[in-house]
Design a protein around this motif. Structure first.
Motif, PDB file in Angstrom:
ATOM      1  N   ILE A 304       0.764  -1.194   0.234  1.00  0.00           N
ATOM      2  CA  ILE A 304      -0.087   0.112   0.059  1.00  0.00           C
ATOM      3  C   ILE A 304       0.750   1.197   0.081  1.00  0.00           C
ATOM      4  O   ILE A 304       0.681   2.063  -0.785  1.00  0.00           O
ATOM      5  N   ALA A 305       1.841   1.283   0.787  1.00  0.00           N
ATOM      6  CA  ALA A 305       2.739   2.344   0.915  1.00  0.00           C
ATOM      7  C   ALA A 305       3.690   2.520  -0.310  1.00  0.00           C
ATOM      8  O   ALA A 305       3.975   3.643  -0.876  1.00  0.00           O
ATOM      9  N   LEU A 306       3.948   1.569  -1.000  1.00  0.00           N
ATOM     10  CA  LEU A 306       4.562   1.508  -2.121  1.00  0.00           C
ATOM     11  C   LEU A 306       3.640   2.132  -3.321  1.00  0.00           C
ATOM     12  O   LEU A 306       4.374   2.839  -4.139  1.00  0.00           O
ATOM     13  N   HIS A 307       2.375   1.537  -3.355  1.00  0.00           N
ATOM     14  CA  HIS A 307       1.726   2.176  -4.326  1.00  0.00           C
ATOM     15  C   HIS A 307       1.503   3.772  -4.014  1.00  0.00           C
ATOM     16  O   HIS A 307       1.668   4.581  -5.308  1.00  0.00           O
ATOM     17  N   HIS A 308       1.503   4.099  -3.108  1.00  0.00           N
ATOM     18  CA  HIS A 308       1.318   5.751  -2.804  1.00  0.00           C
ATOM     19  C   HIS A 308       2.706   6.319  -3.118  1.00  0.00           C
ATOM     20  O   HIS A 308       2.807   7.467  -3.536  1.00  0.00           O
ATOM     21  N   PHE A 309       3.925   5.751  -2.894  1.00  0.00           N
ATOM     22  CA  PHE A 309       5.084   6.202  -3.329  1.00  0.00           C
ATOM     23  C   PHE A 309       5.276   6.333  -4.643  1.00  0.00           C
ATOM     24  O   PHE A 309       5.605   7.211  -5.210  1.00  0.00           O
ATOM     25  N   CYS A 310       4.673   5.259  -5.310  1.00  0.00           N
ATOM     26  CA  CYS A 310       4.846   5.259  -6.967  1.00  0.00           C
ATOM     27  C   CYS A 310       4.027   6.648  -7.500  1.00  0.00           C
ATOM     28  O   CYS A 310       4.242   7.097  -8.622  1.00  0.00           O
ATOM     29  N   SER A 311       2.933   6.679  -6.802  1.00  0.00           N
ATOM     30  CA  SER A 311       1.840   7.847  -7.308  1.00  0.00           C
ATOM     31  C   SER A 311       2.475   9.339  -7.038  1.00  0.00           C
ATOM     32  O   SER A 311       2.433  10.034  -8.100  1.00  0.00           O
ATOM     33  N   VAL A 312       3.042   9.239  -5.839  1.00  0.00           N
ATOM     34  CA  VAL A 312       4.084  10.545  -5.787  1.00  0.00           C
ATOM     35  C   VAL A 312       5.116  10.872  -6.674  1.00  0.00           C
ATOM     36  O   VAL A 312       5.428  11.884  -7.150  1.00  0.00           O
ATOM     37  N   GLU A 313       5.703   9.856  -7.019  1.00  0.00           N
ATOM     38  CA  GLU A 313       6.848   9.934  -7.911  1.00  0.00           C
ATOM     39  C   GLU A 313       6.406  10.420  -9.336  1.00  0.00           C
ATOM     40  O   GLU A 313       6.993  11.208 -10.103  1.00  0.00           O
ATOM     41  N   ARG A 314       5.228   9.836  -9.912  1.00  0.00           N
ATOM     42  CA  ARG A 314       4.723  10.140 -11.139  1.00  0.00           C
ATOM     43  C   ARG A 314       4.265  11.393 -11.020  1.00  0.00           C
ATOM     44  O   ARG A 314       4.517  12.363 -12.009  1.00  0.00           O
TER      45      ARG A 314
END
Length: 431
Positions: A304-314
């Motif tokens: 879940i945290a990794l998904h949020h992190f990738c969203s912030v990266e984009r």
């Protein structure tokens, strides 16, 4: 993985009070209760006579009295069940009322709501609380959700017991109140808001000098003049009796002028959090997180945290300036020692990955970008870190007291503690 200390802040808002004026009809009152207008005279705008409905008993003989319509209704309590209450039907009241005793029996929640009640002779009374509940008929499918003003007393109906042994009530008329002839306390008053919704077609006149039976969705109600047993003083009587006395008004004046801290009314959770704080926190010591549930109830959070992190990266990839500010913020976080790198994460133990994202505030003079760490993000078990933490009581002064203090001195200073919530050291077992 980085370990971050965080804390929550509770803010209490002042509640607005809404004032409403209403005109009600006068009814009888037990002899041990004072009339609303007897305690003091109140000057206010005159009320036109055609707007006030009242019953006068001044010219009635001692063997006559007016029966007011009452009905037994089902009232919803806090658990969703229904309890029987005795209601007085009044087409001239703009407000519904419920007695404080009956509202406590129902355990319904109440909220502050200023209500100024005007009656005949320009007398005023005040209602401080209001509640919302539903009433249901015992004889039909009628159900109404109504707001009720809470008052100490409504009325006793009738004023004395009536002998109805000679009355011939038709057998096919189920009464709304089978004991309408007995003097009993009234729990509710239903005003014009619902009065005409419950009326049905059907009326029976018993005999001369006897009241009328009127068909309603609550059952057949009995109302009108009848000859009965002598009753106490035939003077005009009043419905509500919560007009403040002179001593009450003086006491209220003293309370307004005297500023006192509000008494502590903490919940069990607040008490547990305060006790844990006193037991574990000392000067120059580290703070333990106030867990109310076991850490084992937390599910998985890495994906879940990794998904949020990738969203912030984009998001950051499309805005170079924003990405640079974000990186600078996290770099400063690390350099100040407010988070530390975990070299060997122990994923077999209970843990929680906190997702983070940025918030822009262009009006800020210090930092336009802030990184928000979302400890309310649910895990695979639908529980978050915040869900298993106790929330402490509000310890700062009431907002209105803070505002009043600004008027006590010529100068007032305000200050902001830089990174205040990062100044708290979390104990190692909770990191």
């Amino acid at each position: 993985m980085w370990l971050i200390a965080h804390q929550h802040l509770n803010v209490r808002f002042a509640q607005n009070h809404i004032t409403l004026s209403c005109i009600i009809r006068n009814y009888q009152l037990p002899t041990n209760i004072k009339s609303a207008g007897s305690s003091r005279r109140t000057e206010h705008a005159a009320i036109p006579n055609d707007n006030v409905g009242s019953h006068s008993h001044l010219n009635m003989s001692s063997t006559e009295q007016i029966i007011l319509a009452t009905a037994l209704v089902l009232v919803k309590d806090s658990s969703g069940s229904y309890q029987v209450g005795r209601a007085l039907l009044d087409s001239c009241s703009q407000v519904n009322f419920i007695t404080e005793e009956f509202s406590k029996k129902l355990s319904v929640s109440k909220h502050k709501h200023r209500l100024h009640v005007s009656s005949i002779c320009s007398s005023l009374a005040n209602v401080k609380y209001q509640t919302l509940t539903s009433i249901k008929s015992r004889h039909s499918n009628l159900e109404l959700a109504l707001n009720f003003g809470i008052t100490n007393h409504i009325a006793y109906q009738p004023s004395s017991e009536i002998n109805i042994s000679s009355w011939k009530v038709p057998p096919n008329t189920p009464l709304a109140d089978e004991q309408f002839f007995k003097s009993k306390r009234v729990d509710l008053l239903l005003g014009a808001e619902s009065f005409f919704d419950i009326l049905s077609v059907g009326q029976i006149k018993l005999y001369e000098n006897l009241p009328v039976l009127q068909k309603t969705l609550l059952g057949w109600i009995v109302s009108g003049k009848c000859k009965g047993q002598p009753f106490a003083s035939p003077a005009a009587k009043c419905l509500l009796s919560f007009e403040d006395t002179v001593s009450d008004q003086l006491e209220m004046m003293w309370n307004i002028e005297e500023v006192q801290p509000a008494s502590k009314s903490w919940s069990p959770a607040h008490v547990a959090c305060e006790s844990l704080y006193r037991e574990t926190v000392h000067q120059n010591a580290m703070v333990r997180l106030p867990f109310k549930d076991s850490l084992d109830c937390l599910g998985l959070t890495h994906n879940i945290a990794l998904h949020h992190f990738c969203s912030v990266e984009r998001r950051l990839s499309s805005n170079r300036a924003l990405k640079q500010d974000y990186q600078e913020f996290m770099k400063q976080y690390r350099e100040l020692g407010h988070m530390s790198r975990v070299e060997t994460p122990k994923t077999n133990e209970s843990h929680y990955y906190i997702p983070h994202h940025c918030v822009l505030k262009q009006s800020s003079t210090s930092s336009k970008l802030r990184v928000v760490f979302d400890a309310s993000c649910p895990t695979t078990s639908q529980r978050s870190l915040n869900d298993i933490l106790l929330v402490g009581p509000t310890i700062q002064s009431e907002l209105y007291l803070l505002l009043l203090q600004f008027r006590l001195h010529r100068y007032a200073l305000t200050a902001d503690i830089v990174k205040m919530y990062r100044q708290i050291l979390i104990d190692k077992p909770d990191r």
